[in-house]
Motif scaffolding. Structure first.
Motif, PDB file in Angstrom:
ATOM      1  N   ASP A  11      -4.713   2.105   9.647  1.00 17.82           N
ATOM      2  CA  ASP A  11      -6.041   2.717   9.722  1.00 17.82           C
ATOM      3  C   ASP A  11      -5.988   4.210  10.024  1.00 17.82           C
ATOM      4  O   ASP A  11      -5.475   4.635  11.059  1.00 17.82           O
ATOM      5  CB  ASP A  11      -6.890   2.009  10.789  1.00 17.82           C
ATOM      6  N   ASP A  12      -6.530   5.001   9.130  1.00 19.74           N
ATOM      7  CA  ASP A  12      -6.586   6.459   9.195  1.00 19.74           C
ATOM      8  C   ASP A  12      -5.209   7.113   9.118  1.00 19.74           C
ATOM      9  O   ASP A  12      -5.065   8.295   9.426  1.00 19.74           O
ATOM     10  CB  ASP A  12      -7.338   6.966  10.425  1.00 19.74           C
ATOM     11  N   THR A  13      -4.208   6.345   8.714  1.00 19.07           N
ATOM     12  CA  THR A  13      -2.888   6.888   8.429  1.00 19.07           C
ATOM     13  C   THR A  13      -2.547   6.676   6.957  1.00 19.07           C
ATOM     14  O   THR A  13      -2.106   7.604   6.279  1.00 19.07           O
ATOM     15  CB  THR A  13      -1.811   6.243   9.328  1.00 19.07           C
ATOM     16  N   LEU A  14      -2.787   5.483   6.458  1.00 19.51           N
ATOM     17  CA  LEU A  14      -2.576   5.227   5.030  1.00 19.51           C
ATOM     18  C   LEU A  14      -3.822   5.541   4.205  1.00 19.51           C
ATOM     19  O   LEU A  14      -3.732   5.787   3.005  1.00 19.51           O
ATOM     20  CB  LEU A  14      -2.158   3.774   4.796  1.00 19.51           C
ATOM     21  N   TYR A  15      -4.992   5.498   4.822  1.00 18.52           N
ATOM     22  CA  TYR A  15      -6.236   5.774   4.104  1.00 18.52           C
ATOM     23  C   TYR A  15      -7.232   6.442   5.039  1.00 18.52           C
ATOM     24  O   TYR A  15      -7.056   6.450   6.265  1.00 18.52           O
ATOM     25  CB  TYR A  15      -6.827   4.473   3.540  1.00 18.52           C
ATOM     26  N   ASP A  16      -8.279   7.008   4.458  1.00 15.36           N
ATOM     27  CA  ASP A  16      -9.316   7.706   5.211  1.00 15.36           C
ATOM     28  C   ASP A  16     -10.252   6.693   5.864  1.00 15.36           C
ATOM     29  O   ASP A  16     -11.153   6.154   5.219  1.00 15.36           O
ATOM     30  CB  ASP A  16     -10.094   8.629   4.269  1.00 15.36           C
ATOM     31  N   ILE A 139      -4.628  -3.916   3.362  1.00 12.05           N
ATOM     32  CA  ILE A 139      -3.338  -3.643   2.730  1.00 12.05           C
ATOM     33  C   ILE A 139      -3.360  -4.071   1.268  1.00 12.05           C
ATOM     34  O   ILE A 139      -2.871  -3.354   0.379  1.00 12.05           O
ATOM     35  CB  ILE A 139      -2.215  -4.349   3.521  1.00 12.05           C
ATOM     36  N   LEU A 140      -3.955  -5.224   0.994  1.00 14.07           N
ATOM     37  CA  LEU A 140      -4.057  -5.715  -0.375  1.00 14.07           C
ATOM     38  C   LEU A 140      -5.014  -4.858  -1.197  1.00 14.07           C
ATOM     39  O   LEU A 140      -4.783  -4.626  -2.389  1.00 14.07           O
ATOM     40  CB  LEU A 140      -4.522  -7.172  -0.377  1.00 14.07           C
ATOM     41  N   ALA A 141      -6.088  -4.375  -0.571  1.00 11.58           N
ATOM     42  CA  ALA A 141      -7.042  -3.519  -1.281  1.00 11.58           C
ATOM     43  C   ALA A 141      -6.373  -2.237  -1.756  1.00 11.58           C
ATOM     44  O   ALA A 141      -6.689  -1.718  -2.833  1.00 11.58           O
ATOM     45  CB  ALA A 141      -8.232  -3.190  -0.380  1.00 11.58           C
ATOM     46  N   MET A 142      -5.423  -1.732  -0.966  1.00 13.10           N
ATOM     47  CA  MET A 142      -4.692  -0.511  -1.334  1.00 13.10           C
ATOM     48  C   MET A 142      -3.470  -0.805  -2.196  1.00 13.10           C
ATOM     49  O   MET A 142      -2.802   0.111  -2.658  1.00 13.10           O
ATOM     50  CB  MET A 142      -4.256   0.231  -0.062  1.00 13.10           C
ATOM     51  N   GLU A 143      -3.150  -2.094  -2.345  1.00  9.22           N
ATOM     52  CA  GLU A 143      -1.977  -2.548  -3.109  1.00  9.22           C
ATOM     53  C   GLU A 143      -0.663  -2.035  -2.493  1.00  9.22           C
ATOM     54  O   GLU A 143       0.315  -1.830  -3.187  1.00  9.22           O
ATOM     55  CB  GLU A 143      -2.083  -2.116  -4.576  1.00  9.22           C
ATOM     56  N   ILE A 144      -0.669  -1.889  -1.178  1.00  8.59           N
ATOM     57  CA  ILE A 144       0.538  -1.434  -0.480  1.00  8.59           C
ATOM     58  C   ILE A 144       1.610  -2.526  -0.473  1.00  8.59           C
ATOM     59  O   ILE A 144       2.802  -2.241  -0.358  1.00  8.59           O
ATOM     60  CB  ILE A 144       0.190  -1.007   0.969  1.00  8.59           C
ATOM     61  N   GLU A 145       1.176  -3.786  -0.620  1.00 14.20           N
ATOM     62  CA  GLU A 145       2.159  -4.878  -0.635  1.00 14.20           C
ATOM     63  C   GLU A 145       3.104  -4.764  -1.830  1.00 14.20           C
ATOM     64  O   GLU A 145       4.162  -5.414  -1.855  1.00 14.20           O
ATOM     65  CB  GLU A 145       1.438  -6.230  -0.635  1.00 14.20           C
ATOM     66  N   LYS A 146       2.743  -3.936  -2.812  1.00  9.35           N
ATOM     67  CA  LYS A 146       3.610  -3.742  -3.981  1.00  9.35           C
ATOM     68  C   LYS A 146       4.797  -2.839  -3.674  1.00  9.35           C
ATOM     69  O   LYS A 146       5.785  -2.831  -4.404  1.00  9.35           O
ATOM     70  CB  LYS A 146       2.810  -3.157  -5.148  1.00  9.35           C
ATOM     71  N   VAL A 147       4.688  -2.052  -2.580  1.00  2.77           N
ATOM     72  CA  VAL A 147       5.773  -1.127  -2.233  1.00  2.77           C
ATOM     73  C   VAL A 147       6.373  -1.404  -0.855  1.00  2.77           C
ATOM     74  O   VAL A 147       7.393  -0.808  -0.485  1.00  2.77           O
ATOM     75  CB  VAL A 147       5.295   0.345  -2.305  1.00  2.77           C
TER      76      VAL A 147
END
Length: 241
Positions: A11-16, A139-147
């Motif tokens: 929160d507020d590190t990977l996204y706004d 995390i899934l909304a940002m698709e970070i699980e792909k990386v």
């Protein structure tokens, strides 16, 4: 050979994190564009952390207590800015805010940096406070699980201990076969991320993209304001290259 590792807050590190809050306040209360949204966000985070600690929610989520905390944080933070909201309005604010959280995108440069670090041989992961399902949805909304592999995603609600407790970082070390002295943590929250990682003996990188002031005498190892600056710490001169 000891494994070098870099872990990120969410929160507020990977996204706004301010964006869905601003949208909720404008949608539900009709607040103007010149409302002090940055200050509102600071107070919102402050009361969210304070109330969660009082109820022990970061480590052991309880649905009824969580609902109460989510309404109270709106009521208390807005009251400091001269905006009094009812419990019913606070509930509508929470619903609008929650909807906005699942329409988020990573900060520019975040995903390229994660990929670059992984390819460079670092163990890369996430450490975040909150309920398991709620945080994973972001995390899934940002698709970070792909990386970032699922085995390197640590959520306080699932682990049973929350930042700033050093025990969460110690758990990560034990789970990933890493050592505290080889781990870096990147996060925006002074209390949870800076104090927490320093207490665990990790290298602390304060992602201070909002120009906040230190809240104690702790000394992070690095202070950065964007992902280009983070990349330079690891020898990555141009994100995505």
């Amino acid at each position: 050979m000891n494994k070098k590792a870099v872990f990120f807050d969410v929160d507020d590190t990977l996204y706004d994190h301010l964006s869905p809050l601003r949208s909720a306040l404008m949608e539900v209360l009709g607040l103007p564009k010149d409302f002090p949204y940055e200050r509102a966000y600071y107070l919102f985070r402050y009361y969210s952390d304070l109330l969660s600690d009082e109820e022990g929610l970061s480590a052991v989520p309880d649905q009824a207590k969580m609902e109460r905390m989510r309404k109270r944080r709106f009521m208390l933070s807005l009251a400091e800015l001269g905006v009094n909201v009812t419990e019913e309005q606070a509930g509508r604010l929470q619903s609008a805010y929650l909807k906005g959280q699942f329409e988020i995108r990573p900060f520019e440069g975040a995903v390229p940096l994660i990929r670059w670090l992984s390819e460079a041989g670092y163990v890369v992961g996430l450490i975040t406070n909150g309920p398991m399902e709620h945080q994973m949805s972001k995390i899934l909304a940002m698709e970070i699980e792909k990386v970032v592999p699922e085995s390197h995603i640590f959520i306080s609600g699932a682990v049973g201990v929350a930042k700033p407790d050093p025990g969460l970082f110690t758990h990560v070390n034990a789970s990933t076969g890493t050592r505290a002295e080889d781990c870096h943590y990147i996060g925006d929250s002074w209390r949870n991320d800076v104090v927490g990682s320093l207490g665990a003996g990790w290298t602390s990188i304060w992602f201070n993209h909002r120009g906040a002031k230190p809240e104690s005498d702790h000394q992070p190892h690095h202070v950065v304001s964007n992902y280009e600056e983070i990349g330079k710490l690891y020898g990555m001169n141009e994100l995505g290259k």
